[in-house]
Design a protein around this motif. Structure first.
Motif, PDB file in Angstrom:
ATOM      1  N   TRP A  84     -12.698 -12.532  58.794  1.00 36.47           N
ATOM      2  CA  TRP A  84     -13.223 -12.061  57.511  1.00 36.47           C
ATOM      3  C   TRP A  84     -13.303 -13.187  56.487  1.00 36.47           C
ATOM      4  O   TRP A  84     -14.246 -13.254  55.689  1.00 36.47           O
ATOM      5  CB  TRP A  84     -12.391 -10.901  56.976  1.00 36.47           C
ATOM      6  CG  TRP A  84     -13.106 -10.155  55.891  1.00 36.47           C
ATOM      7  CD1 TRP A  84     -12.815 -10.131  54.563  1.00 36.47           C
ATOM      8  CD2 TRP A  84     -14.279  -9.342  56.047  1.00 36.47           C
ATOM      9  NE1 TRP A  84     -13.724  -9.360  53.881  1.00 36.47           N
ATOM     10  CE2 TRP A  84     -14.625  -8.854  54.770  1.00 36.47           C
ATOM     11  CE3 TRP A  84     -15.054  -8.972  57.155  1.00 36.47           C
ATOM     12  CZ2 TRP A  84     -15.719  -8.023  54.561  1.00 36.47           C
ATOM     13  CZ3 TRP A  84     -16.144  -8.135  56.960  1.00 36.47           C
ATOM     14  CH2 TRP A  84     -16.468  -7.675  55.676  1.00 36.47           C
ATOM     15  N   LEU A  92     -16.425 -15.103  57.312  1.00 41.22           N
ATOM     16  CA  LEU A  92     -17.624 -14.336  56.968  1.00 41.22           C
ATOM     17  C   LEU A  92     -17.866 -14.299  55.458  1.00 41.22           C
ATOM     18  O   LEU A  92     -19.015 -14.414  55.004  1.00 41.22           O
ATOM     19  CB  LEU A  92     -17.517 -12.911  57.510  1.00 41.22           C
ATOM     20  CG  LEU A  92     -17.692 -12.748  59.017  1.00 41.22           C
ATOM     21  CD1 LEU A  92     -17.334 -11.330  59.447  1.00 41.22           C
ATOM     22  CD2 LEU A  92     -19.128 -13.084  59.447  1.00 41.22           C
ATOM     23  N   THR A  93     -16.832 -14.133  54.678  1.00 45.88           N
ATOM     24  CA  THR A  93     -17.021 -14.108  53.224  1.00 45.88           C
ATOM     25  C   THR A  93     -17.489 -15.466  52.717  1.00 45.88           C
ATOM     26  O   THR A  93     -18.286 -15.538  51.769  1.00 45.88           O
ATOM     27  CB  THR A  93     -15.728 -13.680  52.507  1.00 45.88           C
ATOM     28  OG1 THR A  93     -14.632 -14.501  52.935  1.00 45.88           O
ATOM     29  CG2 THR A  93     -15.406 -12.223  52.807  1.00 45.88           C
ATOM     30  N   ARG A 123     -13.445  -6.812  60.244  1.00 41.77           N
ATOM     31  CA  ARG A 123     -12.928  -6.769  58.868  1.00 41.77           C
ATOM     32  C   ARG A 123     -11.409  -6.907  58.842  1.00 41.77           C
ATOM     33  O   ARG A 123     -10.831  -7.456  57.893  1.00 41.77           O
ATOM     34  CB  ARG A 123     -13.335  -5.435  58.212  1.00 41.77           C
ATOM     35  CG  ARG A 123     -12.765  -5.205  56.807  1.00 41.77           C
ATOM     36  CD  ARG A 123     -13.323  -6.235  55.850  1.00 41.77           C
ATOM     37  NE  ARG A 123     -12.801  -6.089  54.512  1.00 41.77           N
ATOM     38  CZ  ARG A 123     -11.668  -6.637  54.079  1.00 41.77           C
ATOM     39  NH1 ARG A 123     -10.936  -7.368  54.909  1.00 41.77           N
ATOM     40  NH2 ARG A 123     -11.274  -6.484  52.849  1.00 41.77           N
ATOM     41  N   LEU A 173     -22.585  -7.972  54.371  1.00 47.91           N
ATOM     42  CA  LEU A 173     -21.692  -7.548  55.448  1.00 47.91           C
ATOM     43  C   LEU A 173     -21.509  -6.038  55.325  1.00 47.91           C
ATOM     44  O   LEU A 173     -21.085  -5.547  54.276  1.00 47.91           O
ATOM     45  CB  LEU A 173     -20.336  -8.246  55.347  1.00 47.91           C
ATOM     46  CG  LEU A 173     -20.344  -9.779  55.295  1.00 47.91           C
ATOM     47  CD1 LEU A 173     -18.932 -10.301  55.064  1.00 47.91           C
ATOM     48  CD2 LEU A 173     -20.931 -10.367  56.574  1.00 47.91           C
ATOM     49  N   SER A 216     -22.001  -7.795  66.538  1.00 48.03           N
ATOM     50  CA  SER A 216     -22.544  -7.141  65.355  1.00 48.03           C
ATOM     51  C   SER A 216     -24.069  -7.069  65.462  1.00 48.03           C
ATOM     52  O   SER A 216     -24.683  -7.844  66.205  1.00 48.03           O
ATOM     53  CB  SER A 216     -22.170  -7.925  64.102  1.00 48.03           C
ATOM     54  OG  SER A 216     -20.779  -8.091  64.008  1.00 48.03           O
ATOM     55  N   LEU A 235     -21.071  -4.904  61.148  1.00 51.31           N
ATOM     56  CA  LEU A 235     -19.861  -5.372  61.816  1.00 51.31           C
ATOM     57  C   LEU A 235     -18.935  -4.226  62.193  1.00 51.31           C
ATOM     58  O   LEU A 235     -18.832  -3.233  61.466  1.00 51.31           O
ATOM     59  CB  LEU A 235     -19.084  -6.307  60.888  1.00 51.31           C
ATOM     60  CG  LEU A 235     -19.761  -7.621  60.497  1.00 51.31           C
ATOM     61  CD1 LEU A 235     -19.356  -8.023  59.097  1.00 51.31           C
ATOM     62  CD2 LEU A 235     -19.354  -8.707  61.491  1.00 51.31           C
TER      63      LEU A 235
END
Length: 429
Positions: free
Chosen positions: A323, A326-327, A317, A339, A298, A312
């Motif tokens: 994901w 990342l969240t 995703r 993001l 990314s 990304l």
């Protein structure tokens, strides 16, 4: 400083020949039918997305393909069509190499050190020799030509010759720069590999990295040489940017990216106490998953409001493990707050995500004004590029199409139409 991301326009010969040893996506899709037009439009779409976020964007152009001159060096004679036909008859792999569109991966175009880091106060750029893989080793000459055109003003830039081919150099894909928020400290990290791991060659030689650092006039005390882990190479991290990315004072990396992660953390914090190292643990996102989704390929960028965002690929995703992690990351108190997902699926199938497609160049306002404007993007230029791609790029290329003289002619015509639309004269680039 102002950061400009120079993306490679995906060329009309974009195909799935599976030439990149150690690149899992390239190997998995070898022999498939590519979609050059869609791939190129996806790439321009990513550039537009970054521009709408307030970031500066530039481009590099596809190389001359088919690379007939390279085939002539291999002993094939006659006119262009005769050379290509003879090569196709003798060894189809040679034509696949001569048709490669891999110059679109401009993270491999070279290594860039901003003026603030160098002894003479110039921005230094060294084109990569890419000597490890035949389909890429022929790129250095055309890449250097574009770099010398774009950054011709010697008041601000110095473009070097590539490192000798005996020492493999793959450019910014194995390079990371950290900079303190205060602007008083920067670290330029060169990541290299050794030998072979999992049957795959390490593409970046330490000697090449050291040569680039010397040529750029960098302070050795702030220029660590960092070894990539054998596990990452064996898993398919053919370049460091598949398992790590840096921006500003943030290093974002997988737990198994480096041979000595503890030593790297200690060295970074000794030089830059305010550096933030975000390490993704293997028990949350495996090395295999990170490489398959190109999580670390990314683009980590600083937004105009000062927050950082990860640009990304859609594949990140679509993976629940990635994901979810990342969240959780953006919910924590870290500099990464946003993001942004982009679709570059066609280039991902050939082994490169958002970060592979771009070369970062950091400059001040005066140096930015000195860059050849034909390499800088705005909405009007994007419209012009997209119109040429929609009109001239092939819709699809199957493996056997690489031997079709009509495809050779069409791809040469398509590139000529693009260079003309951007204001380059015949043979200038």
């Amino acid at each position: 400083m102002i950061e400009v991301n120079f993306d490679g326009i995906v060329g009309p010969t974009h195909n799935y020949a599976g030439l990149s040893i150690g690149n899992r996506a390239s190997a998995a899709n070898a022999g498939g039918i590519s979609r050059p037009r869609v791939a190129a439009l996806q790439g321009v779409g990513k550039m537009r997305r970054l521009m709408t976020l307030g970031l500066r964007q530039g481009v590099f152009l596809p190389h001359v393909r088919p690379h007939v001159a390279w085939l002539r060096e291999l002993g094939f004679d006659g006119g262009d069509s005769e050379v290509l036909a003879a090569a196709w008859s003798a060894d189809r792999a040679l034509v696949a190499n001569a048709m490669s569109a891999s110059a679109m991966w401009t993270a491999n175009a070279g290594t860039v050190s901003p003026a603030s880091d160098t002894a003479d106060g110039l921005c230094h750029i060294t084109p990569a020799n890419l000597s490890t893989m035949p389909h890429r080793a022929s790129e250095a000459e055309q890449t250097e030509r574009q770099l010398r055109l774009a950054f011709a003003d010697r008041r601000f830039f110095r473009v070097h010759r590539p490192v000798p081919a005996a020492f493999g150099d793959e450019g910014a894909a194995n390079f990371m720069r950290l900079a303190s928020p205060s602007g008083r400290c920067a670290i330029e990290m060169f990541v290299y590999g050794e030998g072979r791991a999992g049957g795959f060659p390490a593409r970046q030689h330490r000697t090449a990295s050291e040569a680039v650092a010397r040529g750029h006039g960098l302070d050795p005390a702030h220029t660590p040489m960092v070894r990539q882990s054998d596990a990452a190479i064996a898993a398919g991290a053919f370049h460091n940017d598949v398992v790590a990315v840096a921006n500003g004072h943030v290093l974002f990396a997988h737990e198994h990216a480096f041979a000595d992660p503890a030593g790297l953390r200690e060295a970074v914090h000794a030089l830059m106490p305010d550096a933030v190292i975000i390490e993704v643990p293997a028990d949350r996102v495996s090395l295999d998953t990170a490489i398959r989704t190109y999580l670390f390929n990314s683009q980590l960028v600083t937004m105009p409001d000062g927050d950082m965002a990860l640009i990304l690929p859609a594949e990140a995703r679509e993976n629940d493990h990635v994901w979810t992690w990342l969240t959780e990351l953006v919910a924590r108190e870290t500099p990464i707050r946003r993001l942004e997902v982009v679709d570059v699926r066609e280039s991902m199938r050939n082994g490169g995500g958002p970060a592979c497609l771009r070369l970062r160049v950091q400059v001040d306002a005066d140096a930015l004004a000195a860059i050849d404007p034909r390499f800088l993007l705005d909405d009007v230029t994007c419209d012009r590029i997209e119109a040429v791609i929609a009109r001239e790029w092939p819709e699809s290329i199957a493996p056997d199409d690489l031997g079709d003289s009509r495809l050779w002619e069409r791809c040469a015509t398509a590139r000529g139409a693009l260079t003309a639309a951007l204001g380059f004269g015949p043979g200038e680039i």
